[in-house]
Design a protein around this motif. Structure first.
Motif, PDB file in Angstrom:
ATOM      1  N   LEU A 232      85.785  46.872  74.049  1.00 21.12           N
ATOM      2  CA  LEU A 232      85.386  48.055  73.309  1.00 21.12           C
ATOM      3  C   LEU A 232      86.532  49.056  73.321  1.00 21.12           C
ATOM      4  O   LEU A 232      87.057  49.394  74.385  1.00 21.12           O
ATOM      5  CB  LEU A 232      84.145  48.702  73.928  1.00 21.12           C
ATOM      6  CG  LEU A 232      82.842  47.900  73.884  1.00 21.12           C
ATOM      7  CD1 LEU A 232      81.727  48.691  74.563  1.00 21.12           C
ATOM      8  CD2 LEU A 232      82.448  47.545  72.464  1.00 21.12           C
ATOM      9  N   LEU A 233      86.928  49.519  72.138  1.00 19.99           N
ATOM     10  CA  LEU A 233      87.884  50.604  72.020  1.00 19.99           C
ATOM     11  C   LEU A 233      87.086  51.894  71.910  1.00 19.99           C
ATOM     12  O   LEU A 233      86.158  51.988  71.095  1.00 19.99           O
ATOM     13  CB  LEU A 233      88.774  50.423  70.789  1.00 19.99           C
ATOM     14  CG  LEU A 233      89.995  49.515  70.951  1.00 19.99           C
ATOM     15  CD1 LEU A 233      89.589  48.115  71.373  1.00 19.99           C
ATOM     16  CD2 LEU A 233      90.805  49.470  69.670  1.00 19.99           C
TER      17      LEU A 233
ATOM     18  N   ASP B  45      89.724  45.825  62.679  1.00 21.68           N
ATOM     19  CA  ASP B  45      89.656  44.596  61.897  1.00 21.68           C
ATOM     20  C   ASP B  45      89.359  43.400  62.788  1.00 21.68           C
ATOM     21  O   ASP B  45      89.536  42.257  62.382  1.00 21.68           O
ATOM     22  CB  ASP B  45      90.957  44.381  61.122  1.00 21.68           C
ATOM     23  CG  ASP B  45      92.187  44.365  62.035  1.00 21.68           C
ATOM     24  OD1 ASP B  45      92.050  44.175  63.251  1.00 21.68           O
ATOM     25  OD2 ASP B  45      93.305  44.534  61.514  1.00 21.68           O
ATOM     26  N   GLY B  46      88.889  43.660  63.993  1.00 19.36           N
ATOM     27  CA  GLY B  46      88.556  42.594  64.924  1.00 19.36           C
ATOM     28  C   GLY B  46      89.564  42.412  66.031  1.00 19.36           C
ATOM     29  O   GLY B  46      89.260  41.845  67.078  1.00 19.36           O
TER      30      GLY B  46
ATOM     31  N   VAL C  92      77.585  45.007  67.226  1.00 17.30           N
ATOM     32  CA  VAL C  92      76.792  43.805  67.474  1.00 17.30           C
ATOM     33  C   VAL C  92      77.689  42.576  67.477  1.00 17.30           C
ATOM     34  O   VAL C  92      78.561  42.426  66.615  1.00 17.30           O
ATOM     35  CB  VAL C  92      75.692  43.637  66.398  1.00 17.30           C
ATOM     36  CG1 VAL C  92      74.881  42.367  66.636  1.00 17.30           C
ATOM     37  CG2 VAL C  92      74.769  44.849  66.383  1.00 17.30           C
ATOM     38  N   ASP C  93      77.475  41.701  68.465  1.00 17.79           N
ATOM     39  CA  ASP C  93      78.124  40.391  68.434  1.00 17.79           C
ATOM     40  C   ASP C  93      77.042  39.324  68.550  1.00 17.79           C
ATOM     41  O   ASP C  93      75.862  39.593  68.313  1.00 17.79           O
ATOM     42  CB  ASP C  93      79.225  40.270  69.484  1.00 17.79           C
ATOM     43  CG  ASP C  93      78.734  40.499  70.914  1.00 17.79           C
ATOM     44  OD1 ASP C  93      77.586  40.098  71.221  1.00 17.79           O
ATOM     45  OD2 ASP C  93      79.504  41.061  71.728  1.00 17.79           O
ATOM     46  N   ARG C  94      77.436  38.100  68.905  1.00 15.64           N
ATOM     47  CA  ARG C  94      76.489  36.983  68.838  1.00 15.64           C
ATOM     48  C   ARG C  94      75.401  37.011  69.913  1.00 15.64           C
ATOM     49  O   ARG C  94      74.410  36.292  69.799  1.00 15.64           O
ATOM     50  CB  ARG C  94      77.246  35.657  68.912  1.00 15.64           C
ATOM     51  CG  ARG C  94      78.087  35.381  67.677  1.00 15.64           C
ATOM     52  CD  ARG C  94      78.731  34.013  67.727  1.00 15.64           C
ATOM     53  NE  ARG C  94      79.522  33.751  66.530  1.00 15.64           N
ATOM     54  CZ  ARG C  94      79.043  33.302  65.399  1.00 15.64           C
ATOM     55  NH1 ARG C  94      77.745  33.037  65.311  1.00 15.64           N
ATOM     56  NH2 ARG C  94      79.822  33.092  64.362  1.00 15.64           N
ATOM     57  N   SER C  95      75.552  37.823  70.949  1.00 14.63           N
ATOM     58  CA  SER C  95      74.533  37.837  71.998  1.00 14.63           C
ATOM     59  C   SER C  95      74.147  39.226  72.468  1.00 14.63           C
ATOM     60  O   SER C  95      73.103  39.388  73.090  1.00 14.63           O
ATOM     61  CB  SER C  95      75.011  37.024  73.211  1.00 14.63           C
ATOM     62  OG  SER C  95      76.184  37.587  73.768  1.00 14.63           O
ATOM     63  N   ARG C  96      74.963  40.227  72.197  1.00 18.47           N
ATOM     64  CA  ARG C  96      74.703  41.558  72.716  1.00 18.47           C
ATOM     65  C   ARG C  96      74.983  42.619  71.658  1.00 18.47           C
ATOM     66  O   ARG C  96      75.708  42.393  70.685  1.00 18.47           O
ATOM     67  CB  ARG C  96      75.583  41.844  73.940  1.00 18.47           C
ATOM     68  CG  ARG C  96      75.275  40.998  75.178  1.00 18.47           C
ATOM     69  CD  ARG C  96      73.940  41.378  75.792  1.00 18.47           C
ATOM     70  NE  ARG C  96      73.731  40.735  77.084  1.00 18.47           N
ATOM     71  CZ  ARG C  96      73.098  39.579  77.258  1.00 18.47           C
ATOM     72  NH1 ARG C  96      72.624  38.932  76.186  1.00 18.47           N
ATOM     73  NH2 ARG C  96      72.925  39.082  78.462  1.00 18.47           N
ATOM     74  N   ALA C  97      74.387  43.779  71.878  1.00 19.12           N
ATOM     75  CA  ALA C  97      74.691  44.963  71.084  1.00 19.12           C
ATOM     76  C   ALA C  97      75.184  46.044  72.035  1.00 19.12           C
ATOM     77  O   ALA C  97      74.836  46.057  73.221  1.00 19.12           O
ATOM     78  CB  ALA C  97      73.457  45.440  70.323  1.00 19.12           C
TER      79      ALA C  97
ATOM     80  N   GLU D 191      84.214  47.411  68.475  1.00 17.56           N
ATOM     81  CA  GLU D 191      84.332  46.195  69.300  1.00 17.56           C
ATOM     82  C   GLU D 191      85.361  45.268  68.688  1.00 17.56           C
ATOM     83  O   GLU D 191      85.378  45.038  67.465  1.00 17.56           O
ATOM     84  CB  GLU D 191      82.980  45.490  69.404  1.00 17.56           C
ATOM     85  CG  GLU D 191      83.028  44.250  70.309  1.00 17.56           C
ATOM     86  CD  GLU D 191      81.675  43.557  70.441  1.00 17.56           C
ATOM     87  OE1 GLU D 191      81.612  42.509  71.120  1.00 17.56           O
ATOM     88  OE2 GLU D 191      80.681  44.053  69.852  1.00 17.56           O
ATOM     89  N   THR D 192      86.216  44.694  69.529  1.00 17.04           N
ATOM     90  CA  THR D 192      87.188  43.701  69.088  1.00 17.04           C
ATOM     91  C   THR D 192      86.932  42.387  69.826  1.00 17.04           C
ATOM     92  O   THR D 192      86.138  42.321  70.748  1.00 17.04           O
ATOM     93  CB  THR D 192      88.631  44.167  69.338  1.00 17.04           C
ATOM     94  OG1 THR D 192      88.848  44.277  70.757  1.00 17.04           O
ATOM     95  CG2 THR D 192      88.901  45.487  68.667  1.00 17.04           C
TER      96      THR D 192
END
Length: 415
Positions: free
Chosen positions: A63-64, A98-99, A371-376, A412-413
């Motif tokens: 996290l930035l 941009d990730g 949000v990612d594949r398992s957590r927010a 989030e990156t």
């Protein structure tokens, strides 16, 4: 920093990086994995190798964080729980990503930070990487500057519609390089997609139209389209989504041919209730956007359908996509979960934020939901903390990260 956890700790990064430089692509029938392939040689460069980076078996999220009030910034490594100090950036008003790279937007320029966490999607498999955090430099352009990237190019579009293209390889080496200026001006951010650039052009007061450019700015296609009052854009696996007054345009490439398809609201929507900024999990084809003060738009790009979900007063919204809840931070300071099909509320946390700024006042950045594949992840500026939410377990708070800064800006990156 104190991390309060209600789950088992994540696997240490040192273990992850040792797991699979070879396993990441093994057993897929690739030429690289065959016994006769040069990759089987001890001296050959492993498939997916990136100099200066360690490959890992799973997403290496970071996290930035930024304090818009005093310019303090941090990078929170979600694998190790470590907080890294980074340069103070006075006057920052917005943070985008941009990730991999974080873009700290200010009044006079945009400072670029390499988060050292990213992924490379090869279609049938994904590589995850982690490397050192490093400063890259400052891009010109003040308020209203938009930055969009893909694996080959980073495009900086200024508020006046002029756009510069930076070679992605330069940023990855820690420099900005020398950009190439695109000809003309554009009616919104220029978006890299399918080895081309997707742009909106306008002739006088006419609606904007889609132009497909090569990387030098030469127009190579102009699919039939019309977009009145363009606002908002997103790249999905189904194509590029561009927000318009009557819905959205979906720009797709199929075997070298580009098309533009309208996904209409199906009704007249007042300007203040139109989707103006899309939020979604990277690579997901389900987009969210505020629909005025008390509702959220959900755009299912696959089904070409809009759904308006009535909620409480909206501060922030996001979703992981199909099968996951719509996550909405409301002015009561709680995170609410909604079924995107029925609109029914399915879960709600207790009050997480005690001081919740309104989303549209402009006085201070509103909290966001990443949000990612398992957590927010939900930032709490006043409480100097970030919450990690297990959205598949009734919005359970999995971890709480206490910080020494007010994280009013967050991205989030590593996804």
């Amino acid at each position: 920093m104190l991390v309060r956890s209600r789950t088992r700790p994540l696997i240490p990064a040192a273990l992850l990086s040792a797991v699979l430089l070879t396993a990441g692509c093994a057993g897929r029938g690739d030429a690289e994995s065959s016994p006769e392939s040069p990759s089987s040689s001890a001296t050959a460069t492993p498939h997916g190798y990136v100099e200066g980076a360690a490959e890992a078996a799973e997403q290496q999220s970071r996290l930035l964080l930024g304090d818009a009030a005093n310019g303090d910034t941090r990078v929170l490594d979600l694998i190790t729980g470590t907080v890294h100090d980074t340069a103070r950036r006075a006057g920052v008003t917005e943070l985008t990503t941009d990730g991999r790279f974080g873009y700290f937007h200010g009044a006079d320029g945009t400072q670029v930070l390499d988060s050292g966490a990213w992924m490379v999607d090869h279609g049938d498999h994904v590589h995850y990487y982690r490397a050192k955090i490093q400063e890259v430099g400052e891009l010109p352009g003040g308020a209203g500057t938009s930055i969009r990237s893909d694996a080959g190019a980073t495009v900086v579009t200024a508020a006046d519609g002029k756009a510069d293209v930076h070679a992605r390889a330069d940023l990855e080496k820690g420099t900005l390089g020398t950009p190439a200026r695109l000809p003309g001006t554009y009616a919104g951010p220029v978006v890299p997609y399918a080895e081309h650039l997707i742009a909106l052009t306008r002739d006088g007061d006419a609606p904007a139209r889609v132009a497909v450019l090569d990387r030098s700015g030469k127009r190579v296609a102009a699919p039939e389209s019309a977009c009145e009052d363009p606002r908002g854009d997103a790249v999905t696996r189904r194509g590029v989504v561009l927000g318009c007054a009557d819905g959205a345009l979906l720009v797709r490439e199929d075997d070298g041919t580009f098309t533009a398809e309208k996904i209409a609201y199906g009704e007249d929507v007042p300007r203040k209730e139109r989707a103006a900024q899309f939020r979604h999990r990277p690579d997901s084809s389900t987009l969210t956007a505020a629909a005025g003060g008390n509702a959220v738009w959900v755009l299912d790009v696959t089904k070409r359908a809009w759904t308006r979900v009535e909620t409480g007063p909206v501060v922030a919204a996001n979703t992981a996509g199909e099968g996951s809840p719509l996550l909405v931070l409301e002015t009561d300071g709680a995170l609410h979960g909604y079924d995107m099909t029925t609109g029914k509320e399915t879960a709600v946390t207790g009050r997480l934020l005690t001081d919740v700024p309104e989303a549209d006042t402009g006085e201070a950045p509103a909290p966001v939901i990443e949000v990612d594949r398992s957590r927010a992840y939900l930032n709490d500026p006043a409480g100097r903390r970030v919450y990690e939410i297990d959205y598949n377990d009734s919005l359970r708070v999995a971890r709480t990260f206490d910080l020494d800064v007010r994280p009013s800006l967050m991205v989030e990156t590593g996804r």
